[in-house]
Enzyme design. Structure first.
Site, PDB file in Angstrom:
ATOM      1  N   GLU B  10       0.869  -1.189   0.000  1.00  0.00           N
ATOM      2  CA  GLU B  10       0.000   0.000   0.000  1.00  0.00           C
ATOM      3  C   GLU B  10       0.897   1.227   0.000  1.00  0.00           C
ATOM      4  O   GLU B  10       1.724   1.366   0.881  1.00  0.00           O
ATOM      5  CB  GLU B  10      -0.857   0.069   1.265  1.00  0.00           C
ATOM      6  CG  GLU B  10      -1.493  -1.228   1.710  1.00  0.00           C
ATOM      7  CD  GLU B  10      -1.879  -1.183   3.196  1.00  0.00           C
ATOM      8  OE1 GLU B  10      -2.134  -0.084   3.731  1.00  0.00           O
ATOM      9  OE2 GLU B  10      -1.915  -2.245   3.812  1.00  0.00           O
ATOM     10  N   ASP B  89      -6.821   8.424   1.369  1.00  0.00           N
ATOM     11  CA  ASP B  89      -6.615   8.017   2.749  1.00  0.00           C
ATOM     12  C   ASP B  89      -6.184   9.268   3.524  1.00  0.00           C
ATOM     13  O   ASP B  89      -5.078   9.754   3.345  1.00  0.00           O
ATOM     14  CB  ASP B  89      -5.533   6.941   2.827  1.00  0.00           C
ATOM     15  CG  ASP B  89      -5.438   6.358   4.225  1.00  0.00           C
ATOM     16  OD1 ASP B  89      -6.477   6.234   4.880  1.00  0.00           O
ATOM     17  OD2 ASP B  89      -4.317   6.030   4.649  1.00  0.00           O
ATOM     18  N   GLU B  94      -3.907   6.991  -2.136  1.00  0.00           N
ATOM     19  CA  GLU B  94      -3.250   5.731  -1.772  1.00  0.00           C
ATOM     20  C   GLU B  94      -3.604   4.656  -2.775  1.00  0.00           C
ATOM     21  O   GLU B  94      -4.748   4.524  -3.192  1.00  0.00           O
ATOM     22  CB  GLU B  94      -3.681   5.293  -0.364  1.00  0.00           C
ATOM     23  CG  GLU B  94      -3.167   3.894  -0.011  1.00  0.00           C
ATOM     24  CD  GLU B  94      -3.140   3.598   1.485  1.00  0.00           C
ATOM     25  OE1 GLU B  94      -3.165   4.553   2.281  1.00  0.00           O
ATOM     26  OE2 GLU B  94      -3.099   2.405   1.834  1.00  0.00           O
ATOM     27  N   THR B  97      -1.986  -2.423  -3.901  1.00  0.00           N
ATOM     28  CA  THR B  97      -1.925  -3.406  -4.985  1.00  0.00           C
ATOM     29  C   THR B  97      -2.906  -4.538  -4.693  1.00  0.00           C
ATOM     30  O   THR B  97      -3.287  -4.759  -3.542  1.00  0.00           O
ATOM     31  CB  THR B  97      -0.526  -4.040  -5.119  1.00  0.00           C
ATOM     32  OG1 THR B  97      -0.275  -4.861  -3.963  1.00  0.00           O
ATOM     33  CG2 THR B  97       0.563  -2.991  -5.268  1.00  0.00           C
ATOM     34  N   HIS B 151       3.134   0.639   3.152  1.00  0.00           N
ATOM     35  CA  HIS B 151       2.928  -0.530   4.000  1.00  0.00           C
ATOM     36  C   HIS B 151       2.991  -1.806   3.169  1.00  0.00           C
ATOM     37  O   HIS B 151       2.613  -1.810   1.996  1.00  0.00           O
ATOM     38  CB  HIS B 151       1.570  -0.443   4.701  1.00  0.00           C
ATOM     39  CG  HIS B 151       1.418   0.772   5.590  1.00  0.00           C
ATOM     40  ND1 HIS B 151       0.247   1.093   6.216  1.00  0.00           N
ATOM     41  CD2 HIS B 151       2.307   1.735   5.949  1.00  0.00           C
ATOM     42  CE1 HIS B 151       0.404   2.206   6.927  1.00  0.00           C
ATOM     43  NE2 HIS B 151       1.647   2.630   6.774  1.00  0.00           N
ATOM     44  N   ARG B 238      -2.799 -11.426   8.710  1.00  0.00           N
ATOM     45  CA  ARG B 238      -2.146 -10.588   7.706  1.00  0.00           C
ATOM     46  C   ARG B 238      -1.182  -9.717   8.498  1.00  0.00           C
ATOM     47  O   ARG B 238      -1.611  -8.878   9.289  1.00  0.00           O
ATOM     48  CB  ARG B 238      -3.180  -9.722   6.987  1.00  0.00           C
ATOM     49  CG  ARG B 238      -2.570  -8.650   6.083  1.00  0.00           C
ATOM     50  CD  ARG B 238      -3.651  -7.798   5.405  1.00  0.00           C
ATOM     51  NE  ARG B 238      -4.425  -7.019   6.359  1.00  0.00           N
ATOM     52  CZ  ARG B 238      -4.409  -5.677   6.433  1.00  0.00           C
ATOM     53  NH1 ARG B 238      -3.650  -4.981   5.616  1.00  0.00           N
ATOM     54  NH2 ARG B 238      -5.151  -5.038   7.320  1.00  0.00           N
TER      55      ARG B 238
END
Lengths: 61, 499
Positions: B10, B89, B94, B97, B151, B238
């Protein structure tokens, strides 16, 4: 499959033997760097001071 | 057992409007709408299942928990035909993927995200007032103490205790910056002056104040505990990684993801594996960043001191051993082989002559420009022109961006990137998401990471769950999507047994 870059990798070696293999040609060429600096002179934000001062980003993540 | 390392990136982009009112929220919305309006049929992202307050340290993932789901206002929120999420965001555009199955695929869809942003700039530029200009940067800091993230996300086996996850990655997140840092002029460490450091390795290291925690915007932790698996929580976590820089170098993005995926897999396969540990990771992450000579010694947990590069050699050996013992299936054999080659080449290069890896490591490429420019124009460290070069390294405009002029190695082709702007990966559930949006844009009411909501006209809305990131692949659903003339037929076919 995606293209892979082909580059022969040596086995990990002692520091001495790696050092002896470092040659100038592994570095990017200095001529290219001079050309790049010329280009930066052309495309760098005019009035860098104002640009840097105005670059404020708030709020994220 | 190591689970397949489904992963994703991200990226929050810096945004600035010049020559008109600079409102980053409306500018971000304009950017994204210009793209989706021009190119995509927009499908809304569904926030109902978002729950960023969930903490991985809760003992039972299925227990009720005390926080209310945080439903934030997101002014623009689109899901693209390639399975990505593109949204505003807070005050940044943002790009997340789609879920991919390998680190090299993460590079492909991250690069596709960059190209989508570039197309967005072109489309949005036609909509701003005459004389105004939209600037977008793939960086993580404004140089004034404000940071925004890049991220990463990794699928992890739920049965692995979270403490083991922490030990798998903590020393890596402190030291991987030596190959994955994007470089920064000056210092933003709280309490230090901007010129206390001329040049540092990481964009982000100055902003970490905790070892482990739930926050992402204040008191940032090196290991983030957000437990929001976006899939079957009884089987998976995750791991949400906030301790990384946005990279311009494909090699850096690739190695950052591949090395992390391999170390997580090594600990999943052998939870008793002894991982190197640091005495004070928070102190160490800025110590390492503030020393581009790479000589700084940080304190290991056992009281000895160690250089970041020696810590990286240890982690490299752990990853290589894991690969030799297991074949690396969780990450992919070809990706592991390529990653180990680059990892070894770059560590050896950094040790002997960092300029030899200026084609792979962002902070070295940027430092090379800044040092040479300072020398040519006799500039003091921290001069405005050098800070401008720092920013412009990350500029997404082709005619201005400096990273694209530095001779960085590439790992993926323009064709792969161009295809990934439109198409999802075929080996994760992102395939189902992307293809449904492409085929049935009018019937897909909303999409989420782990479900799709269809409006079939008559009758109730139909939610199709996608609890397993490894299903919904081309192999499993390409035929049924192709053979369905309508979304109604598709939903009916999916409800049949054996589908």
């Amino acid at each position: 499959m995606p293209d892979r870059i082909q580059r022969k990798m040596p086995e990990r070696q002692s520091e001495e033997s790696i050092e002896s293999e470092v040659v100038e040609s592994d570095r990017p060429a200095t001529d290219d760097l001079d050309d790049l600096l010329d280009e930066i002179d052309e495309i760098l934000e005019e009035n860098a001071e104002d640009f840097v001062r105005s670059y404020v980003q708030k709020g994220g993540e | 057992m190591a689970v397949p390392k489904v992963c994703g990136i991200e990226t929050e982009y810096g945004i600035l409007v010049r020559g008109a009112e600079n409102n980053p929220v409306t500018a971000s919305a304009l950017l994204i709408n210009a793209y989706t309006g021009a190119v995509e049929d927009q499908v809304a992202f569904d926030l109902i299942a978002e729950d960023p307050r969930r903490d991985a340290r809760s003992p039972d993932p299925l227990d009720p928990y005390e926080f209310d789901p945080e439903l934030e206002y997101v002014p623009v929120n689109a899901v693209l035909t390639n399975g990505a999420r593109y949204y505003v965001d807070h005050a940044h555009p943002e790009m997340s993927t789609p879920e991919v199955r390998s680190p090299l695929e993460a590079v492909i869809w991250d690069r596709a995200g960059e190209e989508i942003v570039r197309e967005s700039i072109d489309a949005a530029q036609r909509l701003v007032p005459v004389g105004a200009e939209l600037l977008i940067h793939k960086n993580n800091s404004d140089g004034k103490g404000n940071s925004y993230g890049c991220h990463e996300n990794y699928l992890v086996d739920r049965t692995l205790p979270f403490g083991k996850v922490i030990s798998a990655v903590m020393a890596h997140f402190v030291t991987r910056q030596i190959f994955a840092g994007s470089g920064k002029v000056g210092c933003e460490f709280p309490g230090m002056s901007s010129d206390a450091v001329d040049y540092q390795i990481s964009q982000r290291a100055d902003f970490f104040e905790e070892e482990v925690g739930l926050e992402t915007t204040v008191r940032r932790p090196i290991v983030n505990t957000r437990d929001e698996p976006h899939c079957d929580a009884s089987r998976y976590r995750r791991l949400h990684v906030i301790a990384g820089d946005a990279n311009m170098s494909e090699v850096a993005t690739f190695l950052k993801v591949a090395s992390t995926a391999m170390l997580l897999s090594a600990v999943e396969d052998n939870p008793d594996l002894e991982m190197p540990a640091l005495a004070n990771p928070v102190r160490a992450i800025s110590q390492v960043s503030h020393d581009p000579t790479l000589a700084a010694a940080i304190q290991a947990f056992d009281g000895t001191t160690i250089r970041a590069i020696d810590m990286q050699w240890q982690l490299f050996d752990i990853a290589r051993t894991w690969f030799e013992q297991t074949g690396g299936e969780a990450v992919g054999e070809a990706d592991c082989t390529l990653a180990l080659e680059h990892w070894e080449r770059i560590l050896a290069g950094l040790e002997n002559d960092p300029l030899t890896v200026a084609d792979s490591v962002d902070w070295v490429a940027k430092q090379r420009l800044i040092s040479a420019y300072a020398e040519r124009h006799q500039l003091e460290p921290g001069a405005a022109a050098l800070r401008a070069i720092d920013l412009q390294y990350h500029d997404m405009r082709r005619h201005k961006g400096l990273a694209g002029r530095c001779g960085l190695l590439t790992l993926v082709t323009d064709e792969q990137v161009s295809q990934a702007m439109k198409s999802p990966p075929d080996n994760t559930r992102a395939f189902f998401r992307g293809r449904c949006i492409e085929r049935f844009p009018d019937e897909v009411l909303a999409a989420n990471w782990d479900s799709m909501v269809f409006d079939l006209g008559a009758g109730p809305l139909r939610r199709v769950p996608m609890d397993d990131p490894l299903r919904g692949t081309a192999e499993l659903v390409a035929n049924v999507i192709a053979n369905s003339a309508t979304a109604k037929e598709l939903v009916a076919a999916l409800a049949e047994p054996n589908e």
